[in-house]
Design a protein around this motif. Sequence first.
Motif, PDB file in Angstrom:
ATOM      1  N   LYS A 126     -10.375   3.423  13.391  1.00 13.91           N
ATOM      2  CA  LYS A 126      -9.872   4.527  14.212  1.00 13.91           C
ATOM      3  C   LYS A 126      -9.380   4.012  15.560  1.00 13.91           C
ATOM      4  N   ASN A 127      -8.453   4.782  16.111  1.00  8.72           N
ATOM      5  CA  ASN A 127      -8.048   4.618  17.508  1.00  8.72           C
ATOM      6  C   ASN A 127      -7.634   3.191  17.871  1.00  8.72           C
ATOM      7  N   THR A 171      -3.624   1.678  13.338  1.00  9.12           N
ATOM      8  CA  THR A 171      -3.843   3.031  12.837  1.00  9.12           C
ATOM      9  C   THR A 171      -2.803   3.991  13.397  1.00  9.12           C
ATOM     10  N   GLU A 172      -2.530   3.902  14.681  1.00  7.54           N
ATOM     11  CA  GLU A 172      -1.524   4.780  15.289  1.00  7.54           C
ATOM     12  C   GLU A 172      -0.151   4.553  14.662  1.00  7.54           C
ATOM     13  N   ARG A 222      -6.867  14.526  13.466  1.00 13.16           N
ATOM     14  CA  ARG A 222      -7.989  13.612  13.689  1.00 13.16           C
ATOM     15  C   ARG A 222      -9.257  14.415  13.451  1.00 13.16           C
ATOM     16  N   GLN A 223     -10.137  13.885  12.648  1.00 12.50           N
ATOM     17  CA  GLN A 223     -11.383  14.561  12.292  1.00 12.50           C
ATOM     18  C   GLN A 223     -12.342  14.577  13.486  1.00 12.50           C
ATOM     19  N   ASP A 261     -11.726  10.254   8.613  1.00 12.28           N
ATOM     20  CA  ASP A 261     -11.309  10.141  10.007  1.00 12.28           C
ATOM     21  C   ASP A 261     -10.050  10.924  10.358  1.00 12.28           C
ATOM     22  N   TYR A 262      -9.126  11.072   9.401  1.00  9.84           N
ATOM     23  CA  TYR A 262      -7.828  11.691   9.680  1.00  9.84           C
ATOM     24  C   TYR A 262      -7.443  12.635   8.552  1.00  9.84           C
TER      25      TYR A 262
END
Length: 100
Positions: free
Chosen positions: A16-17, A21-22, A45-46, A54-55
Amino acid sequence: MSSIKHMVTFSLHSGKNNPETEAFLQISREELAAIPGVEQFEVFRQVSAKNEFDYGFSMVFADQSAYDAYNNHPVHIKYVEERWNTKVSRFQEIDLVVHQ
């Protein structure tokens, strides 16, 4: 038949983050939202501690034929083979219609 809301929740191998990922989320938005028949494409985003993913992606299709056309579209097929299958560690998919 009413419209179909297609949703998928997922986690990525990259976590994540972070920039990888982005980039995945941005490219996914650009490629998938541009496929004919895709309406209301959203990336989430979860935030719930009750969910292990997570997403999420959400999109709407006018009907089953629009959904089928999306699934069989060359951009979607290539996306699944080259991005989804290599970047996503786990996922759950759900397709919903309005209950009447």
